[in-house]
Design an enzyme around this catalytic site. Structure first.
Site: not given
Ligand code: ADP
Ligand code: MG
Length: 621
Positions: A25, A86, A186, A208
């Site tokens: 992850d 990211k 994800e 999420d």
């Protein structure tokens, strides 16, 4: 729709030998690596027993530091310590500069390459290189723990990631010496972690809320197959925003108003983040900032963050609507991301969906665990076990430019991948030997409002009359979400293709804006499309009549007839700039009616010419 088979042919494991594979992850805030060990899939810890690796990279003159120490140094060495990299993955310099206003880094200012670089003591570093440092750290941890070289890794990416962002992630993995078995969304990983494929059929929502991003995905489960019905979210919403809300409150309470330098800003944010996390288990927390002391109650905190939770719920409703199901049909809600530990987030989500969300698996670890389960299957370690089928969707429609500057959608948004769709096109002009294929992404009707992904040319089309060539354009999106487009003239077999790897990606803000625009402007668009189509038709008609007049006008028309036709042509030409769809349509009809007799005479005369000199018998044969 084709389903993706995950178990790869020819990759069967050797007997008694397990192929080492991990799930990673790669998070905005935190990253983890997980693997199957002694029958249990769990995150792997570092020397100090920590499973979470903060996604922070600090460049020293002679070495690179990754993780907790780097995160802690962020306040003292902000220019050389990169966090939340990211957010920069697969972005162009322009996008990054926009984001960069909130970031303390020095970006390269020259537009020499589209790639943004951050200036550090070790020279310029790209987001791909910085991410590779995080991945390499996790790879070393995994190889040390598992005692061998990895055959590969499944790396998770947000469902929102576009081609460029996915490609950048793959590049980072390659730089880190990792073989990417697959990029996995994800939310899909989270569903795998909960083993929801073994449960009854149903619709699952994955909520999420991480450090910097919010993702909502709606999956349908049936007979062990996950199908992603829709995805949505907000990449400018996450735990960081909760930190900022608390920090703002602290500044107001402490009566501080002057601008803070980057170091002081980070120190304050750290205090705020710490308070926020403690509040998940306490009704009130003490906060100390500079010489100010105070108490933040859960109630005040909830009020501060309410607008952000409301924004996330709005995205949820929208995704449910996109997926074509009712809220009541959602049979399970999975919580992912550290920020879902906030009690008011949990209760708001429970209220929206009318059910308690699943929180048994640590929300920090659930994605990495799902990725590891997937990696095991891809490495070929559980053959004979259940087969796992996974489906994802594309976030924006893909299509190409057609005459009149219109976007023709080939694959509509939210189509499950992998997918291949083909559509046939034809030439516009007689003898046309090349065709420009312009690949676009977006929801709007006019190409000017969509994003251009790539252009390529199909050459060598044999000369034919307009409309006779048949060109099949195929769009293919692979399991990683990468697009390739090919064009083939069916008669001659000439072919051209392109792999779409844009030099930089869409920002999520852009995706959101493009979607919003498409809804708001649907009416305008319909008018614009009708107008373009009418214009193309009118021009085509004018060209055809002109050609016919030039060829046979003298021979087959009286002077009066010719004048009448030219008058109507002039009228139509005069309307081309008018934007008046109905008038153009009416005048086109008028012109085509008045030329009917002429067309009939031309047809007659060509038939006669063709028949001249042939006897009836030859024709009847
Ligand atoms: P990402 O996916 O962006 O890497 P994570 O899922 O690791 O993010 O979540 C990180 C976020 O979760 C951070 O903003 C962190 O402050 C927040 N977080 C972690 N623990 C808690 C907690 N106990 N209460 C509230 N927020 C938390
Ligand atoms: Mg996450």
């Amino acid at each position: 729709m084709a389903l993706l088979q995950i178990a790869e042919p020819g990759q069967s494991p050797q007997p008694h030998q397990r192929r080492l594979a991990v799930g990673i992850d790669l998070g905005t805030t935190n990253s983890l690596v997980a693997a199957l060990r002694s029958g249990v899939t769990a995150p792997l810890a570092d020397d100090e027993g920590q499973v979470i690796l903060p996604s922070a990279v600090r460049y020293h003159a002679d070495r690179v530091e990754v993780g907790r120490a780097a995160r802690q140094a962020a306040a003292v060495d902000p220019l050389n310590t990169i966090i939340s990299v990211k957010r920069l993955m697969g972005r162009g310099l322009g996008d990054v500069k926009q984001l960069g206003e909130q970031l303390p880094y020095r970006f390269n200012s020259e537009g020499e390459s589209q790639m943004p670089y951050i200036e550090t003591v070790q020279g310029p570093k790209s987001p791909v290189e910085i991410s590779a440092e995080i991945l390499a750290t996790l790879r070393q941890r995994a190889e040390a723990t598992l005692g061998g070289e990895l055959v590969g890794a499944v790396i998770t990416v947000p469902a929102y990631f576009d081609d460029a962002q996915r490609q950048a992630t793959k590049d980072a993995a390659r730089l880190a010496g990792l073989n990417v078995l697959r990029l996995l969304n994800e939310p899909t990983a989270a569903a795998v972690a909960y083993g929801l494929d073994r449960q009854a059929e149903g619709v699952v929502a994955i909520y999420d809320l991480g450090g910097g991003t919010f993702d909502i995905s709606i999956l349908r489960l049936s007979k062990g197959v996950f199908e992603v019905l829709a995805t949505g979210g907000d990449t400018a919403l996450g735990g960081d925003d909760l930190d900022h809300a608390v920090a703002g409150w602290v500044l107001a309470q402490a009566g501080v108003s002057e601008n803070l330098d980057p170091g002081a800003q980070r120190a304050l944010l750290k205090v705020a983040c710490d308070a926020k996390e403690r509040l998940s288990d306490a009704d009130a927390v003490e906060i100390a900032y500079a010489d100010w002391r105070g108490t933040l109650s859960r109630e005040t905190f909830d009020a501060l963050i309410e607008p952000m939770i409301a924004r996330s719920l709005k995205s949820c409703r929208r995704a449910v609507r996109d997926s074509g199901v009712e809220l009541e049909e959602v049979t399970a809600v999975v919580m992912v991301g550290g920020s879902t530990r906030v009690p008011s987030v949990r209760s708001a989500v429970a209220r929206l969906f009318g059910r308690e969300p699943l929180t048994d698996i640590d929300p920090d670890e659930v994605v990495a665990i799902g990725a590891a389960i997937q990696a095991e299957t891809l490495a070929g370690n559980n053959r004979g076990g259940e087969e796992l089928l996974l489906l994802d969707v594309i976030p924006l429609s893909l299509g190409l430019e057609t005459m009149g500057g219109l976007m023709e959608k080939i694959i509509p948004r939210n189509t499950t991948i992998p997918v291949a769709r083909a559509q046939d096109f034809t030439t516009y002009k007689d003898g046309q030997s090349a065709m420009m294929i312009h690949v676009l992404q977006g929801e709007r009707e006019l190409i000017a409002d969509c994003r251009s992904l790539a252009r390529f040319e199909l050459r060598g089309i044999p000369p034919m009359v307009a409309g006779a060539a048949k060109i099949r354009v195929t769009f293919q999106v692979d399991a990683d979400g990468l697009l390739s487009v090919s064009a083939r003239e069916l008669g001659s077999g000439v072919e051209a293709s392109i792999q779409v790897k844009p030099s930089y990606g869409l920002t999520d803000g852009e995706i959101a804006r493009m979607l919003e625009d498409s809804f708001r402007k649907a009416d305008d668009d319909r008018h614009a499309r009708a107008l373009r189509e009418q214009l193309v038709d009118a021009q085509r008609l004018l060209e055809a009549v002109e050609a016919a007049l030039a060829a046979d006008g003298e021979r087959l028309l009286s002077g009066e007839e010719r004048e009448a036709i030219e008058l109507q042509m002039g009228e139509l030409r005069g309307l081309l700039d008018s934007q008046d769809v109905t008038a153009i349509e009416r005048q086109s009809k008028r012109l085509s009616q008045i030329t009917d007799a002429f067309a009939a005479r031309r047809l007659d005369s060509t038939v006669k010419a063709a028949l001249a000199g042939r006897r009836l018998n030859d024709i009847e044969d």
